[in-house]
Design a protein around this motif. Structure first.
Motif, PDB file in Angstrom:
ATOM      1  N   ALA A 131      17.661  -1.285   4.167  1.00 31.68           N
ATOM      2  CA  ALA A 131      17.275   0.014   3.619  1.00 31.68           C
ATOM      3  C   ALA A 131      16.643   0.890   4.689  1.00 31.68           C
ATOM      4  CB  ALA A 131      16.312  -0.189   2.451  1.00 31.68           C
ATOM      5  N   ILE A 132      15.828   0.298   5.558  1.00 34.14           N
ATOM      6  CA  ILE A 132      15.199   1.082   6.629  1.00 34.14           C
ATOM      7  C   ILE A 132      16.257   1.632   7.581  1.00 34.14           C
ATOM      8  CG2 ILE A 132      13.736   0.900   8.671  1.00 34.14           C
ATOM      9  CD1 ILE A 132      11.973  -1.034   7.126  1.00 34.14           C
ATOM     10  N   VAL A 133      17.247   0.818   7.921  1.00 29.60           N
ATOM     11  CA  VAL A 133      18.310   1.275   8.830  1.00 29.60           C
ATOM     12  C   VAL A 133      19.107   2.414   8.202  1.00 29.60           C
ATOM     13  CG1 VAL A 133      20.456   0.597   9.953  1.00 29.60           C
ATOM     14  CG2 VAL A 133      18.489  -0.928  10.024  1.00 29.60           C
ATOM     15  N   ILE A 134      19.488   2.256   6.931  1.00 31.62           N
ATOM     16  CA  ILE A 134      20.278   3.295   6.255  1.00 31.62           C
ATOM     17  C   ILE A 134      19.491   4.597   6.164  1.00 31.62           C
ATOM     18  CG2 ILE A 134      21.353   3.944   4.071  1.00 31.62           C
ATOM     19  CD1 ILE A 134      22.022   0.993   3.650  1.00 31.62           C
ATOM     20  N   ALA A 185      10.377  -1.229  -4.817  1.00 32.35           N
ATOM     21  CA  ALA A 185      11.125  -1.007  -3.579  1.00 32.35           C
ATOM     22  C   ALA A 185      11.031   0.447  -3.132  1.00 32.35           C
ATOM     23  CB  ALA A 185      12.586  -1.405  -3.787  1.00 32.35           C
ATOM     24  N   GLU A 186      11.148   1.380  -4.084  1.00 35.65           N
ATOM     25  CA  GLU A 186      11.016   2.794  -3.736  1.00 35.65           C
ATOM     26  C   GLU A 186       9.626   3.094  -3.180  1.00 35.65           C
ATOM     27  OE1 GLU A 186       9.488   6.571  -3.906  1.00 35.65           O
ATOM     28  OE2 GLU A 186       9.001   5.231  -5.593  1.00 35.65           O
ATOM     29  N   ALA A 187       8.597   2.530  -3.813  1.00 39.48           N
ATOM     30  CA  ALA A 187       7.233   2.748  -3.328  1.00 39.48           C
ATOM     31  C   ALA A 187       7.056   2.161  -1.928  1.00 39.48           C
ATOM     32  CB  ALA A 187       6.228   2.129  -4.298  1.00 39.48           C
ATOM     33  N   THR A 188       7.663   1.007  -1.681  1.00 33.94           N
ATOM     34  CA  THR A 188       7.560   0.387  -0.362  1.00 33.94           C
ATOM     35  C   THR A 188       8.219   1.244   0.708  1.00 33.94           C
ATOM     36  OG1 THR A 188       7.555  -1.818  -1.358  1.00 33.94           O
ATOM     37  CG2 THR A 188       8.115  -1.673   0.971  1.00 33.94           C
ATOM     38  N   LEU A 189       9.430   1.726   0.427  1.00 32.81           N
ATOM     39  CA  LEU A 189      10.133   2.554   1.410  1.00 32.81           C
ATOM     40  C   LEU A 189       9.406   3.877   1.646  1.00 32.81           C
ATOM     41  CD1 LEU A 189      13.802   1.934   0.209  1.00 32.81           C
ATOM     42  CD2 LEU A 189      12.671   0.956   2.210  1.00 32.81           C
ATOM     43  N   SER A 190       8.866   4.471   0.581  1.00 30.63           N
ATOM     44  CA  SER A 190       8.106   5.714   0.749  1.00 30.63           C
ATOM     45  C   SER A 190       6.812   5.465   1.511  1.00 30.63           C
ATOM     46  CB  SER A 190       7.805   6.339  -0.612  1.00 30.63           C
ATOM     47  OG  SER A 190       8.999   6.665  -1.294  1.00 30.63           O
ATOM     48  N   PHE A 191       6.186   4.328   1.263  1.00 29.31           N
ATOM     49  CA  PHE A 191       4.957   3.979   1.990  1.00 29.31           C
ATOM     50  C   PHE A 191       5.240   3.820   3.484  1.00 29.31           C
ATOM     51  CE2 PHE A 191       2.187   0.719   3.805  1.00 29.31           C
ATOM     52  CZ  PHE A 191       0.931   1.251   3.532  1.00 29.31           C
ATOM     53  N   LEU A 192       6.395   3.258   3.813  1.00 33.22           N
ATOM     54  CA  LEU A 192       6.756   3.055   5.215  1.00 33.22           C
ATOM     55  C   LEU A 192       7.206   4.340   5.891  1.00 33.22           C
ATOM     56  CD1 LEU A 192       8.690  -0.332   4.924  1.00 33.22           C
ATOM     57  CD2 LEU A 192       6.369   0.030   5.783  1.00 33.22           C
ATOM     58  N   GLY A 193       7.403   5.409   5.100  1.00 37.49           N
ATOM     59  CA  GLY A 193       7.780   6.696   5.665  1.00 37.49           C
ATOM     60  C   GLY A 193       9.263   6.906   5.846  1.00 37.49           C
ATOM     61  N   SER A 237       5.343  10.878  -5.135  1.00 36.76           N
ATOM     62  CA  SER A 237       5.658   9.557  -5.690  1.00 36.76           C
ATOM     63  C   SER A 237       4.482   8.637  -5.422  1.00 36.76           C
ATOM     64  CB  SER A 237       6.946   8.985  -5.087  1.00 36.76           C
ATOM     65  OG  SER A 237       6.716   8.470  -3.790  1.00 36.76           O
ATOM     66  N   TRP A 238       4.454   7.525  -6.128  1.00 32.87           N
ATOM     67  CA  TRP A 238       3.334   6.596  -5.974  1.00 32.87           C
ATOM     68  C   TRP A 238       3.268   6.035  -4.565  1.00 32.87           C
ATOM     69  CZ3 TRP A 238       5.009   4.119 -11.204  1.00 32.87           C
ATOM     70  CH2 TRP A 238       4.480   4.872 -12.254  1.00 32.87           C
ATOM     71  N   GLY A 239       4.415   5.767  -3.949  1.00 33.47           N
ATOM     72  CA  GLY A 239       4.413   5.255  -2.584  1.00 33.47           C
ATOM     73  C   GLY A 239       3.839   6.248  -1.595  1.00 33.47           C
ATOM     74  N   ILE A 240       4.149   7.533  -1.761  1.00 32.87           N
ATOM     75  CA  ILE A 240       3.622   8.561  -0.867  1.00 32.87           C
ATOM     76  C   ILE A 240       2.113   8.706  -1.048  1.00 32.87           C
ATOM     77  CG2 ILE A 240       3.659  11.033  -0.382  1.00 32.87           C
ATOM     78  CD1 ILE A 240       6.623  11.028  -1.064  1.00 32.87           C
ATOM     79  N   ILE A 241       1.644   8.673  -2.299  1.00 32.39           N
ATOM     80  CA  ILE A 241       0.198   8.785  -2.549  1.00 32.39           C
ATOM     81  C   ILE A 241      -0.548   7.620  -1.918  1.00 32.39           C
ATOM     82  CG2 ILE A 241      -1.559   8.913  -4.345  1.00 32.39           C
ATOM     83  CD1 ILE A 241       0.556  10.089  -6.201  1.00 32.39           C
ATOM     84  N   ILE A 242      -0.005   6.422  -2.031  1.00 27.03           N
ATOM     85  CA  ILE A 242      -0.648   5.242  -1.439  1.00 27.03           C
ATOM     86  C   ILE A 242      -0.632   5.349   0.087  1.00 27.03           C
ATOM     87  CG2 ILE A 242      -0.461   2.739  -1.175  1.00 27.03           C
ATOM     88  CD1 ILE A 242       0.626   2.633  -4.027  1.00 27.03           C
ATOM     89  N   ASN A 243       0.477   5.868   0.636  1.00 25.26           N
ATOM     90  CA  ASN A 243       0.563   6.042   2.087  1.00 25.26           C
ATOM     91  C   ASN A 243      -0.517   6.992   2.587  1.00 25.26           C
ATOM     92  OD1 ASN A 243       1.394   7.519   4.561  1.00 25.26           O
ATOM     93  ND2 ASN A 243       3.144   6.135   4.496  1.00 25.26           N
ATOM     94  N   GLU A 244      -0.741   8.094   1.859  1.00 27.75           N
ATOM     95  CA  GLU A 244      -1.743   9.081   2.271  1.00 27.75           C
ATOM     96  C   GLU A 244      -3.163   8.552   2.118  1.00 27.75           C
ATOM     97  OE1 GLU A 244       0.897  13.023   0.949  1.00 27.75           O
ATOM     98  OE2 GLU A 244      -0.776  12.304  -0.284  1.00 27.75           O
ATOM     99  N   ALA A 245      -3.358   7.564   1.242  1.00 26.07           N
ATOM    100  CA  ALA A 245      -4.706   7.057   0.971  1.00 26.07           C
ATOM    101  C   ALA A 245      -5.081   5.854   1.816  1.00 26.07           C
ATOM    102  CB  ALA A 245      -4.834   6.693  -0.509  1.00 26.07           C
ATOM    103  N   GLN A 246      -4.130   5.268   2.545  1.00 24.84           N
ATOM    104  CA  GLN A 246      -4.410   4.011   3.240  1.00 24.84           C
ATOM    105  C   GLN A 246      -5.485   4.160   4.314  1.00 24.84           C
ATOM    106  OE1 GLN A 246      -1.292   2.518   5.789  1.00 24.84           O
ATOM    107  NE2 GLN A 246      -0.338   4.536   6.000  1.00 24.84           N
ATOM    108  N   ASN A 247      -5.533   5.294   4.979  1.00 22.42           N
ATOM    109  CA  ASN A 247      -6.512   5.481   6.054  1.00 22.42           C
ATOM    110  C   ASN A 247      -7.899   5.830   5.535  1.00 22.42           C
ATOM    111  OD1 ASN A 247      -4.550   5.033   8.071  1.00 22.42           O
ATOM    112  ND2 ASN A 247      -3.897   7.185   7.986  1.00 22.42           N
TER     113      ASN A 247
END
Length: 325
Positions: free
Chosen positions: A167-170, A259-267, A276-286
């Motif tokens: 998924a990351i490669v695609i 899976a969608e949240a994971t891919l969005s979290f990874l950017g 999306s929930w993955g993007i919100i978690i990504n922005e909050a990790q720091n």
């Protein structure tokens, strides 16, 4: 000469006995047992599901999440994109139940609106996976021979691709940082990557179900009576092979939300300004040490949604499998 009154009593049968041969054979049974009709597989499954608290709990949560994704304005009147720096990192309060993020945006509103992207992507991905994998599995199992061998080898190739890495490669190839894509194009790319990497599992499930069913007596009888391939597949094979596919599809919705949240979290998945929930978690990790509530609330919604679909799938699996009742 007999007494007429006595003769009338003797010749009249009691009211509770049948007056003719072939009368009701379930006399003496409760009324509900007499009225009950034979049930099929789905009828037995629904009767079993209604008795499971786990089914009602998971179904209730799923209905809430689906309504939340379809009509987010019913849950909040705040905008998920409007922010004021003066309220940056504000703590949860009566005005903002989940607090404010670093840009002063309402985290509760963003969490509510984030359900839309996550659930829509998961549902469309599951639909595409079931459609493609189920069709190819039906063809491979029914035709057999070189068709089965060819489709099985193609599925083996996709089985060899690691899910996250593939998924990351695609997504990196078609949704790189240097490209500007619309929201629906990004969603389409995420859906396509999930479908491409997941259909072989559904294909094998459908293929095994068809192989176990296509030699049944009613299939042989239908073929002997001149039924065509389309009628045999649609009227006989498909209804009897759907149970494992539906169970897996229900569980797969929860997996695809994660899976969608994971891919969005990874950017590499959905990106801002999409919420999306993955993007919100990504922005909050720091900011987890400064404002842990920014991560806790969207993560709790994500976990609840995934568990709801997984628990519903388990309940349906137990209801459809007579050995597990």
């Amino acid at each position: 000469m007999s007494d007429p009154s006595t003769a009338s009593i003797v010749s009249t049968p009691p009211a509770h006995q049948p007056t003719e041969i072939g009368g009701p054979t379930n006399a003496g049974l409760p009324d509900n047992a007499r009225r009950e009709k034979p049930r099929g597989l789905l009828g037995d499954a629904w009767r079993d599901l209604r008795r499971k608290p786990l089914f009602w709990i998971s179904a209730t949560f799923i209905v809430i999440f689906v309504v939340m994704a379809a009509f987010p304005s019913l849950f909040t009147s705040a905008s998920p994109d409007y922010g004021e720096l003066s309220r940056s990192l504000g703590k949860p309060s009566g005005d903002a139940w989940f607090g404010y993020d670093i840009q002063g945006r309402d985290v509760f509103a963003r969490t509510i609106y984030g359900a839309n992207a996550s659930i829509v992507v998961a549902l469309l991905s599951v639909f595409g996976t079931l459609l493609i994998g189920g069709t190819m599995g039906m063809i491979a199992g029914y035709r057999g021979g070189w068709v089965d061998a060819l489709l099985s080898r193609v599925a083996d190739v996709f089985f060899g691709l690691p899910f996250v890495l593939g998924a990351i490669v695609i997504l990196t190839t078609f949704n790189g940082s240097g490209t500007s894509n619309s929201e629906w194009k990004i969603k389409f790319l995420v859906i396509a990557s999930l479908v491409v990497l997941s259909w072989p599992v559904v294909m094998r499930l459908m293929r095994s179900s068809v192989l176990a069913t296509k030699e049944a007596d009613y299939i042989v009888a239908a073929r002997a009576l001149g039924a065509g391939t389309g009628r045999i597949i649609l009227k006989h094979l498909l209804p009897n092979c759907l149970a494992p596919i539906l169970v897996y599809g229900t569980i797969m919705v929860g997996s695809f939300i994660g899976a969608e949240a994971t891919l969005s979290f990874l950017g590499v998945g959905l990106k801002s300004p999409v919420v999306s929930w993955g993007i919100i978690i990504n922005e909050a990790q720091n900011l987890i040490r400064v404002a842990p509530y920014l991560l806790f609330f969207p993560a709790a919604f994500l976990v609840a949604a995934v568990l709801s679909f997984v628990m519903l799938g388990e309940a349906v699996r137990e209801a459809l499998d007579p050995k597990l009742r």
